[in-house]
Design a protein around this motif. Structure first.
Motif, PDB file in Angstrom:
ATOM      1  N   VAL A 177     151.286  59.527  13.299  1.00 20.32           N
ATOM      2  CA  VAL A 177     152.353  58.798  13.979  1.00 20.32           C
ATOM      3  C   VAL A 177     152.823  57.667  13.091  1.00 20.32           C
ATOM      4  O   VAL A 177     152.023  56.849  12.619  1.00 20.32           O
ATOM      5  N   ALA A 226     155.947  54.744  13.038  1.00 18.94           N
ATOM      6  CA  ALA A 226     157.063  54.089  13.732  1.00 18.94           C
ATOM      7  C   ALA A 226     157.399  54.798  15.040  1.00 18.94           C
ATOM      8  O   ALA A 226     158.572  54.952  15.406  1.00 18.94           O
ATOM      9  N   GLY A 227     156.365  55.253  15.728  1.00 19.74           N
ATOM     10  CA  GLY A 227     156.573  55.907  17.013  1.00 19.74           C
ATOM     11  C   GLY A 227     156.985  57.365  16.937  1.00 19.74           C
ATOM     12  O   GLY A 227     157.186  58.011  17.958  1.00 19.74           O
ATOM     13  N   VAL A 228     157.093  57.906  15.716  1.00 17.20           N
ATOM     14  CA  VAL A 228     157.481  59.305  15.521  1.00 17.20           C
ATOM     15  C   VAL A 228     156.255  60.104  15.091  1.00 17.20           C
ATOM     16  O   VAL A 228     155.531  59.702  14.175  1.00 17.20           O
ATOM     17  N   THR A 229     156.020  61.224  15.774  1.00 17.99           N
ATOM     18  CA  THR A 229     154.870  62.072  15.463  1.00 17.99           C
ATOM     19  C   THR A 229     155.246  63.127  14.429  1.00 17.99           C
ATOM     20  O   THR A 229     156.263  63.813  14.577  1.00 17.99           O
TER      21      THR A 229
END
Length: 230
Positions: A15, A17-20
């Motif tokens: 993960v 910056a909040g992106v998986t």
């Protein structure tokens, strides 16, 4: 959720910056690209007037694809030939990569296949606007009359979905069956299925590429007619 490939179809996750991100998909995608780039450089360096070995194999693929591009799209197909050939070779290597122990196919991840399908759709509309003009390209959404607008929009949205799920489903299913057969019936059955999966990987790469050509032909069709009239 996948845990480093511990589950069938699982992925190593990170993960940022909040992106998986599916790390194994990224690794295998870059590995596929690296293989293609290095192979292209080596072939270019050793290219001979009288082909032999791998050059014969590559020339058969390229000549076959060029012939199909010409028949499907027409003379303007050569404009997108580099894209089509690269797409096919990428899919072919990506599909076969998962058949190697310890590796996975980047095309067993819906993110990869959907991304490729969306890329094709964007390019299709880009060429459509370029060759026909903005209004003329999108006019087909209200043909034969405006009542067909919702149906045509749904059909357009379905293109990347069906294109991506067909490839994703077949590649993932093939890898799952290899694992299951390896557990239930060691040696013989997995070997036979592995050989069949090589064929499936080739066919799925070809289907995805052929459908992409079909979509692109619609965008270049008017331009093709205009050039013939001129």
């Amino acid at each position: 959720m996948g845990h480093g490939g511990a589950e069938i179809g699982g992925h190593k996750l990170a993960v940022l910056a909040g992106v998986t991100f599916n790390l194994d998909t990224l690794y295998m995608t870059w590995l596929t690209m690296a293989f293609l780039v290095v192979s292209a450089l080596l072939l270019r360096k050793s290219w001979a007037l009288v082909p032999g070995g791998w050059q014969n194999f590559v020339e058969i693929i390229i000549e076959g694809l060029l012939a199909q591009i010409d028949s499907t799209i027409g003379p303007n197909g050569r404009k997108v030939a580099p894209l089509i050939i690269t797409l096919f070779l990428f899919l072919l290597i990506a599909n076969w990569l998962g058949l190697i122990p310890g590796f996975t196919s980047p095309t067993n991840d819906i993110n990869t296949t959907l991304g490729l399908a969306l890329m094709i759709v964007i390019i299709v509309h880009g060429y459509g606007v370029k060759t026909k003009g903005l209004l003329a390209h999108f006019k087909h959404f209200i043909e034969p009359n405006v009542l067909f607008l919702p149906i045509n929009i749904i059909e357009e949205l379905a293109k990347p979905v069906t294109l991506s799920f067909r490839l994703f489903g077949n590649i993932l299913a093939g890898e799952i069956l290899i694992v299951i057969l390896g557990i239930l019936v060691p040696y013989v059955a997995p070997t036979l299925w592995l050989a069949f999966s090589v064929f499936v990987g080739l066919i799925q790469a070809l289907i995805f590429t052929m459908l992409s050509m079909s979509y692109l032909s619609n965008s270049l069709e008017v331009h093709h007619h205009e050039e013939k009239e001129g």
